[in-house]
Design a protein around this motif. Structure first.
Motif, PDB file in Angstrom:
ATOM      1  N   TYR A   1      -6.891 -19.939  -5.501  1.00 49.01           N
ATOM      2  CA  TYR A   1      -5.750 -18.965  -5.149  1.00 49.01           C
ATOM      3  C   TYR A   1      -6.454 -17.818  -5.467  1.00 49.01           C
ATOM      4  O   TYR A   1      -6.969 -17.321  -6.502  1.00 49.01           O
ATOM      5  N   LEU A   2      -5.987 -16.731  -4.490  1.00 49.42           N
ATOM      6  CA  LEU A   2      -5.889 -15.239  -4.761  1.00 49.42           C
ATOM      7  C   LEU A   2      -4.489 -14.793  -4.198  1.00 49.42           C
ATOM      8  O   LEU A   2      -4.145 -14.354  -3.131  1.00 49.42           O
ATOM      9  N   GLN A   3      -3.849 -14.441  -5.223  1.00 47.25           N
ATOM     10  CA  GLN A   3      -2.534 -13.781  -5.035  1.00 47.25           C
ATOM     11  C   GLN A   3      -2.634 -12.285  -5.004  1.00 47.25           C
ATOM     12  O   GLN A   3      -2.969 -11.663  -5.803  1.00 47.25           O
ATOM     13  N   MET A   4      -2.297 -11.768  -3.885  1.00 47.35           N
ATOM     14  CA  MET A   4      -2.534 -10.284  -3.590  1.00 47.35           C
ATOM     15  C   MET A   4      -1.023  -9.722  -3.365  1.00 47.35           C
ATOM     16  O   MET A   4      -0.249 -10.066  -2.602  1.00 47.35           O
ATOM     17  N   SER A   5      -0.777  -8.618  -4.243  1.00 47.48           N
ATOM     18  CA  SER A   5       0.317  -8.005  -4.296  1.00 47.48           C
ATOM     19  C   SER A   5       0.245  -6.420  -4.204  1.00 47.48           C
ATOM     20  O   SER A   5      -1.213  -5.882  -4.197  1.00 47.48           O
ATOM     21  N   SER A   6       1.209  -5.676  -3.594  1.00 45.27           N
ATOM     22  CA  SER A   6       1.291  -4.331  -3.572  1.00 45.27           C
ATOM     23  C   SER A   6      -0.062  -3.863  -2.721  1.00 45.27           C
ATOM     24  O   SER A   6      -0.818  -3.065  -2.938  1.00 45.27           O
ATOM     25  N   LEU A   7      -0.010  -4.632  -1.581  1.00 46.86           N
ATOM     26  CA  LEU A   7      -1.418  -4.480  -0.655  1.00 46.86           C
ATOM     27  C   LEU A   7      -1.260  -3.269   0.024  1.00 46.86           C
ATOM     28  O   LEU A   7      -0.255  -2.611   0.312  1.00 46.86           O
ATOM     29  N   LYS A   8      -2.436  -2.524   0.230  1.00 51.03           N
ATOM     30  CA  LYS A   8      -2.785  -1.485   0.845  1.00 51.03           C
ATOM     31  C   LYS A   8      -3.653  -1.654   2.322  1.00 51.03           C
ATOM     32  O   LYS A   8      -4.175  -2.468   2.284  1.00 51.03           O
ATOM     33  N   PRO A   9      -3.447  -0.745   3.056  1.00 55.56           N
ATOM     34  CA  PRO A   9      -3.939  -0.606   4.405  1.00 55.56           C
ATOM     35  C   PRO A   9      -5.769  -1.044   4.062  1.00 55.56           C
ATOM     36  O   PRO A   9      -6.321  -1.837   4.991  1.00 55.56           O
TER      37      PRO A   9
END
Length: 122
Positions: free
Chosen positions: A80-88
């Motif tokens: 898994y790859l949990q991605m948070s606070s994503l940016k453009p």
């Protein structure tokens, strides 16, 4: 036949979160390191994160440290790859890859998935 299948991509607003999954088949993932790479539009593919198969040591690109978390469930042959606070700038196609050891170099990896698209709107 070794196969890696990614899922979980999509469109999300800046600051949002996504969780990518990579299911492996045709081999036992317990014995392989697993990595995530991404390719932004018009750019070369770059390493994002990797998790070892031995002691689950994790590695992250500086640009995602503190915001992305890689994990694995060997019972499910899934990474898994949990991605948070994503940016453009996280927009791109995310690929799962696996081989004997973690490396930041894509040519070190023998097996690749087909990729899943992530788009982050501003």
């Amino acid at each position: 036949q070794v196969q890696l299948v990614e899922s979980g991509g999509g469109l999300v607003q800046s600051g949002g979160s996504l969780r990518l999954s990579c299911v492996a088949s045709g081999f036992t993932a317990d014995y392989y390191a697993s990595a995530w790479f991404r390719q932004a539009p018009g750019k070369e593919r770059e390493g994002v994160s990797c998790i070892s198969h031995t002691d689950h040591t994790t590695y992250y690109a500086d640009s995602v440290k503190g915001r992305f978390t890689i994990s694995r469930d060997n019972a499910k042959n899934t990474v898994y790859l949990q991605m948070s606070s994503l940016k453009p700038e996280a927009t791109g196609v995310y690929y799962c890859a696996t081989d004997s050891f973690c490396s930041r170099h894509e040519d070190e990896y023998e097996y690749w998935g087909q990729g899943t698209q992530v788009a982050v709107s501003s």
